[in-house]
Every structure is written in structure tokens, then in C-alpha cells.
Design a protein around this motif. Structure first.
Motif, PDB file in Angstrom:
ATOM      1  N   ILE A 286     -23.372  15.464  27.075  1.00  9.97           N
ATOM      2  CA  ILE A 286     -23.010  16.085  28.111  1.00  9.97           C
ATOM      3  C   ILE A 286     -21.182  15.332  28.176  1.00  9.97           C
ATOM      4  CG2 ILE A 286     -22.680  15.964  30.672  1.00  9.97           C
ATOM      5  CD1 ILE A 286     -25.682  15.878  30.782  1.00  9.97           C
ATOM      6  N   PRO A 287     -20.183  16.169  28.218  1.00 15.26           N
ATOM      7  CA  PRO A 287     -18.912  15.671  28.224  1.00 15.26           C
ATOM      8  C   PRO A 287     -18.680  14.489  29.252  1.00 15.26           C
ATOM      9  CG  PRO A 287     -18.956  17.869  27.748  1.00 15.26           C
ATOM     10  CD  PRO A 287     -20.455  17.593  28.416  1.00 15.26           C
ATOM     11  N   ALA A 288     -18.426  13.396  28.897  1.00 16.17           N
ATOM     12  CA  ALA A 288     -18.008  12.345  29.819  1.00 16.17           C
ATOM     13  C   ALA A 288     -17.073  12.658  31.011  1.00 16.17           C
ATOM     14  CB  ALA A 288     -17.524  11.095  29.132  1.00 16.17           C
ATOM     15  N   GLU A 289     -15.957  13.827  30.570  1.00  9.58           N
ATOM     16  CA  GLU A 289     -15.027  13.850  31.625  1.00  9.58           C
ATOM     17  C   GLU A 289     -15.947  14.745  32.721  1.00  9.58           C
ATOM     18  OE1 GLU A 289     -14.787  17.055  28.153  1.00  9.58           O
ATOM     19  OE2 GLU A 289     -14.677  14.657  28.565  1.00  9.58           O
ATOM     20  N   LEU A 290     -16.865  15.463  32.491  1.00 11.54           N
ATOM     21  CA  LEU A 290     -17.462  16.271  33.457  1.00 11.54           C
ATOM     22  C   LEU A 290     -18.511  15.235  34.388  1.00 11.54           C
ATOM     23  CD1 LEU A 290     -18.729  19.383  31.713  1.00 11.54           C
ATOM     24  CD2 LEU A 290     -17.017  18.838  33.272  1.00 11.54           C
ATOM     25  N   LEU A 291     -18.796  14.202  33.993  1.00 16.05           N
ATOM     26  CA  LEU A 291     -19.720  13.118  34.575  1.00 16.05           C
ATOM     27  C   LEU A 291     -18.803  11.978  35.490  1.00 16.05           C
ATOM     28  CD1 LEU A 291     -22.201  12.423  31.728  1.00 16.05           C
ATOM     29  CD2 LEU A 291     -22.443  13.619  33.564  1.00 16.05           C
ATOM     30  N   ILE A 292     -17.750  11.832  34.957  1.00 15.59           N
ATOM     31  CA  ILE A 292     -16.719  10.836  35.755  1.00 15.59           C
ATOM     32  C   ILE A 292     -16.101  11.218  36.819  1.00 15.59           C
ATOM     33  CG2 ILE A 292     -17.138   9.164  33.843  1.00 15.59           C
ATOM     34  CD1 ILE A 292     -14.092   9.943  33.289  1.00 15.59           C
ATOM     35  N   GLN A 293     -15.776  12.465  37.164  1.00  9.96           N
ATOM     36  CA  GLN A 293     -15.287  12.973  38.189  1.00  9.96           C
ATOM     37  C   GLN A 293     -15.779  12.649  39.600  1.00  9.96           C
ATOM     38  OE1 GLN A 293     -14.872  17.411  38.426  1.00  9.96           O
ATOM     39  NE2 GLN A 293     -16.309  17.499  36.853  1.00  9.96           N
ATOM     40  N   PRO A 294     -14.893  12.522  40.652  1.00  9.46           N
ATOM     41  CA  PRO A 294     -15.468  12.277  41.881  1.00  9.46           C
ATOM     42  C   PRO A 294     -16.299  13.234  42.541  1.00  9.46           C
ATOM     43  CG  PRO A 294     -13.105  12.388  41.817  1.00  9.46           C
ATOM     44  CD  PRO A 294     -13.424  12.700  40.456  1.00  9.46           C
ATOM     45  N   TYR A 295     -17.315  13.094  43.253  1.00  8.32           N
ATOM     46  CA  TYR A 295     -18.119  13.988  44.109  1.00  8.32           C
ATOM     47  C   TYR A 295     -18.561  13.377  45.145  1.00  8.32           C
ATOM     48  CZ  TYR A 295     -22.223  11.772  42.046  1.00  8.32           C
ATOM     49  OH  TYR A 295     -23.418  10.890  41.675  1.00  8.32           O
ATOM     50  N   ARG A 296     -19.092  14.171  46.154  1.00  4.30           N
ATOM     51  CA  ARG A 296     -19.630  13.725  47.564  1.00  4.30           C
ATOM     52  C   ARG A 296     -21.106  13.361  47.290  1.00  4.30           C
ATOM     53  NH1 ARG A 296     -17.261  14.155  52.293  1.00  4.30           N
ATOM     54  NH2 ARG A 296     -15.488  15.046  52.446  1.00  4.30           N
ATOM     55  N   LEU A 297     -21.712  12.148  47.924  1.00  3.57           N
ATOM     56  CA  LEU A 297     -22.857  11.823  47.902  1.00  3.57           C
ATOM     57  C   LEU A 297     -23.328  12.525  49.260  1.00  3.57           C
ATOM     58  CD1 LEU A 297     -22.904   8.270  47.019  1.00  3.57           C
ATOM     59  CD2 LEU A 297     -23.686  10.218  45.474  1.00  3.57           C
ATOM     60  N   ALA A 298     -24.857  12.590  49.134  1.00  4.09           N
ATOM     61  CA  ALA A 298     -25.431  13.140  50.461  1.00  4.09           C
ATOM     62  C   ALA A 298     -25.583  12.271  51.822  1.00  4.09           C
ATOM     63  CB  ALA A 298     -26.882  13.549  50.163  1.00  4.09           C
ATOM     64  N   ALA A 299     -25.167  12.677  52.942  1.00  5.16           N
ATOM     65  CA  ALA A 299     -25.190  11.697  54.113  1.00  5.16           C
ATOM     66  C   ALA A 299     -26.683  11.117  54.220  1.00  5.16           C
ATOM     67  CB  ALA A 299     -24.902  12.509  55.146  1.00  5.16           C
ATOM     68  N   ARG A 300     -26.688   9.875  54.322  1.00  3.28           N
ATOM     69  CA  ARG A 300     -28.118   9.253  54.805  1.00  3.28           C
ATOM     70  C   ARG A 300     -28.538   9.618  56.150  1.00  3.28           C
ATOM     71  NH1 ARG A 300     -29.757   5.841  50.420  1.00  3.28           N
ATOM     72  NH2 ARG A 300     -28.133   5.870  48.898  1.00  3.28           N
TER      73      ARG A 300
END
Length: 126
Positions: A112-126
Motif C-alpha cells: 500500500i503506498p505510504a503516502e496514502l497511509l500517513i495522511q491525517p484522518y479523523r478517529l471515531a469519537a469514544r
């Protein structure tokens, strides 16, 4: 190249799609006037679509899930890469962020291309 015009409206876009569709069954030879017309239409359509219908890259979790689906991989397969089943579940449920170490392993083991894995994203609210 008669009838070529800029694509400024949805009607222009529909016209261009209709014009280029005729070439799909009988593609013109490159370098011919018809081949040049095809190339210009394709370029105009692509520019209009990029501006009006942008497709964003999936976030890291969507990328992993899509890769797993395409390759027929399971959560257990992900657990083997990430080191534990709870970690794999937490990542897929957006409860745990993907670390650089996880991204590195997914890149090396699954391609899997690293650039797709290291971008920011939201975590689910706990």
C-alpha cells in the motif's frame, strides 16, 4: 478541428461527452485530424471533470479496507501485519491511529503506498 469549444457549462460537458463517445468504437489514428480532435476533447473533458467532479484520495482506513477487499484479506491477515488482533480491530474501527511503524509494515508487506497511509484522518469519537 471543427466545433471544438471550451467546456464552461454542464451542457458543454454533455456535448463533449457525446462527441467523444463516437470515437470509442472506432478510435482514430494518432496524428490524424480526427486523432487530434479526440485528444483535444479528452483533454477538455478531463480538465472540466477535475475542476467540477474532483475525486479525493481515500483516508488511510478506507485505503486499508479497500485493499483488504480487493485482495481477499481478512482482519486476521491485518492482525498479522500489525502485530495483534485488537490493534487491527481498533485501526479498522478508527479507535487507534495508524502509526508510522504500522504504515511502514503495510507498505512493505502489502504494497500500500505510504503516502496514502500517513495522511491525517479523523478517529471515531469514544
Amino acid at each position: 478541428m471543427e466545433n471544438i469549444r471550451p467546456i464552461k457549462t454542464e451542457a458543454d460537458y454533455e456535448w463533449a461527452i457525446e462527441e467523444i463517445t463516437a470515437y470509442f468504437e472506432d478510435q482514430p489514428e494518432p496524428g490524424t485530424p480526427e486523432g487530434d480532435r479526440f485528444d483535444v476533447l479528452a483533454t477538455l473533458i478531463e480538465a472540466y471533470e477535475d475542476a467540477h467532479y474532483p475525486i479525493s484520495d481515500p483516508d488511510p482506513v478506507e485505503t486499508i479496507a479497500a485493499h483488504m477487499q480487493m485482495k481477499g484479506l481478512t482482519r486476521r491477515d491485518l492482525a498479522e501485519v500489525l502485530g495483534s488482533s485488537p490493534r487491527a480491530s481498533e485501526v479498522l474501527r478508527r479507535r487507534r491511529a495508524i502509526t508510522l511503524d504500522m504504515a511502514y509494515k503495510l507498505n512493505r508487506k502489502w504494497g500500500i503506498p505510504a503516502e496514502l497511509l500517513i495522511q491525517p484522518y479523523r478517529l471515531a469519537a469514544r
